[in-house]
Design a protein around this motif. Structure first.
Motif, PDB file in Angstrom:
ATOM      1  N   UNK A  32       4.156   9.281 -10.045  1.00  0.00           N
ATOM      2  CA  UNK A  32       5.583   9.219 -10.386  1.00  0.00           C
ATOM      3  C   UNK A  32       5.870   7.954 -11.200  1.00  0.00           C
ATOM      4  N   UNK A  33       4.985   7.635 -12.120  1.00  0.00           N
ATOM      5  CA  UNK A  33       5.087   6.374 -12.841  1.00  0.00           C
ATOM      6  C   UNK A  33       6.302   6.328 -13.773  1.00  0.00           C
ATOM      7  N   UNK A  34       6.855   7.480 -14.134  1.00  0.00           N
ATOM      8  CA  UNK A  34       8.034   7.475 -15.005  1.00  0.00           C
ATOM      9  C   UNK A  34       9.232   6.822 -14.319  1.00  0.00           C
ATOM     10  N   UNK A  35       9.262   6.874 -12.988  1.00  0.00           N
ATOM     11  CA  UNK A  35      10.389   6.298 -12.245  1.00  0.00           C
ATOM     12  C   UNK A  35      10.157   4.841 -11.869  1.00  0.00           C
ATOM     13  N   UNK A  36       8.929   4.359 -12.003  1.00  0.00           N
ATOM     14  CA  UNK A  36       8.602   3.013 -11.546  1.00  0.00           C
ATOM     15  C   UNK A  36       9.359   1.952 -12.339  1.00  0.00           C
ATOM     16  N   UNK A  37       9.524   2.160 -13.653  1.00  0.00           N
ATOM     17  CA  UNK A  37      10.217   1.169 -14.467  1.00  0.00           C
ATOM     18  C   UNK A  37      11.627   0.925 -13.932  1.00  0.00           C
ATOM     19  N   UNK A  38      12.370   2.009 -13.686  1.00  0.00           N
ATOM     20  CA  UNK A  38      13.718   1.865 -13.150  1.00  0.00           C
ATOM     21  C   UNK A  38      13.687   1.288 -11.734  1.00  0.00           C
ATOM     22  N   UNK A  39      12.705   1.694 -10.963  1.00  0.00           N
ATOM     23  CA  UNK A  39      12.587   1.183  -9.601  1.00  0.00           C
ATOM     24  C   UNK A  39      12.359  -0.324  -9.593  1.00  0.00           C
ATOM     25  N   UNK A  53       0.836  -1.201   0.000  1.00  0.00           N
ATOM     26  CA  UNK A  53       0.000   0.000   0.000  1.00  0.00           C
ATOM     27  C   UNK A  53       0.871   1.250   0.000  1.00  0.00           C
ATOM     28  N   UNK A  54       1.927   1.234   0.805  1.00  0.00           N
ATOM     29  CA  UNK A  54       2.808   2.410   0.869  1.00  0.00           C
ATOM     30  C   UNK A  54       3.491   2.654  -0.470  1.00  0.00           C
ATOM     31  N   UNK A  87       4.226   5.639  -5.467  1.00  0.00           N
ATOM     32  CA  UNK A  87       4.374   5.573  -6.909  1.00  0.00           C
ATOM     33  C   UNK A  87       3.336   6.367  -7.662  1.00  0.00           C
ATOM     34  N   UNK A  88       2.235   6.728  -6.988  1.00  0.00           N
ATOM     35  CA  UNK A  88       1.161   7.457  -7.661  1.00  0.00           C
ATOM     36  C   UNK A  88       1.660   8.834  -8.104  1.00  0.00           C
TER      37      UNK A  88
END
Length: 299
Positions: A152-159, A143-144, A149-150
């Motif tokens: 900031x989806x551009x960074x999720x791929x790298x994350x 949940x956190x 991530x909400x």
């Protein structure tokens, strides 16, 4: 308790890594690949020196032990060690790139996702069992991460890439029990250097001449590579992959605090609340460690 030393080792490893930005940020004008090259090559030199000067007997014993194993066990140990080297080198490069070219918060998000992936991978691949409280802690962590991530989806791929590579590294090293951890880590770093060496002549920049670079690199090699990696592998000798994985949260929590109070990055109420949930999830996941003695005293 005997297992407390393994928990302490895991905590210390990720606590140290939480301050990695102190040595990495001053090098943000250098290409990420150059930082990776020198980190790996200098780490290999340091590990070999330590083994030659202080651990020759241990290395010899481990080499003979490895050669005495049945062929199947030898092959498994080699595959796990080689796979660990690939996962580790991939994780380092992606993390350096995200830290220096995306943001400190994006790097933190990667290591918020990592414990969840580690726990899930450990459950399916290693058959590690979790209590209902621990699954609830994983849900709170999930949940956190959704909240963070909400938007900031551009960074999720790298994350996700960063998190997955380190999760697989932890899983592979949990199963890699045939050889001494420090000796195994040395082999992994040598293999990582072998993987990177062909790319150095064509993909590296000019040889750095600034004392700042070599000062920061010395810190990175000793305090943010050799020591925490060994502590991490040592912890895997006595506790589960998921228990080590949940300790990863120590790293991004420190990163988050540094982002606010040291690097002056802007944060929202949602981010603050999300990191509070992460602290709660750590306590819930390790409730036996935190509250076991108290419960026992009440019986």
């Amino acid at each position: 308790m005997a297992r407390n030393k393994y928990y302490a080792a895991a905590f210390a490893a990720f606590f140290i890594w939480g301050f990695f930005s102190f040595a990495l940020k001053p090098l943000q004008n250098y290409p990420s690949l150059d930082i990776l090259f020198y980190r790996v090559f200098f780490s290999v030199a340091t590990m070999i020196l330590i083994n030659v000067l202080f651990r020759r007997k241990v290395v010899t014993q481990n080499w003979h032990y490895l050669r005495s194993l049945p062929v199947v066990e030898q092959r498994n140990a080699i595959v796990m060690t080689l796979g660990g080297a690939v996962f580790l080198s991939s994780n380092w490069f992606i993390y350096i790139f995200v830290m220096n070219h995306v943001s400190v918060n994006a790097a933190s998000l990667a290591y918020l996702i990592c414990p969840i992936l580690t726990t899930v991978f450990a459950y399916f691949l290693l058959k590690e069992q979790l209590s209902k409280w621990q699954w609830f802690a994983v849900f709170v962590s999930f949940v956190s991460c959704i909240l963070l991530g909400y938007g900031h989806f551009s960074a999720i791929f790298y994350s996700l890439l960063t998190a997955a590579t380190y999760a697989f590294y932890i899983i592979s090293q949990r199963k890699n029990t045939a050889i001494d951890k420090f000796f195994g880590l040395t082999i992994q770093l040598i293999l990582t250097a072998v993987i990177l060496a062909p790319f150095y002549p064509t993909d590296s920049g000019a040889v750095p001449t600034e004392p700042l670079f070599y000062g920061c690199m010395a810190l990175i090699v000793v305090f943010f590579t050799v020591i925490p990696l060994f502590l991490n592998l040592y912890a895997l000798k006595g506790i589960s992959s998921s228990a080590v994985g949940i300790m990863i949260y120590i790293n991004p929590i420190i990163n988050f605090l540094l982002a606010i109070f040291y690097y002056d990055e802007q944060v929202s109420f949602v981010q603050l609340f999300s990191y509070f949930l992460i602290l709660v999830s750590i306590v819930i996941f390790n409730e036996k460690l935190f509250f076991g003695k108290k419960k026992a005293s009440l019986v």
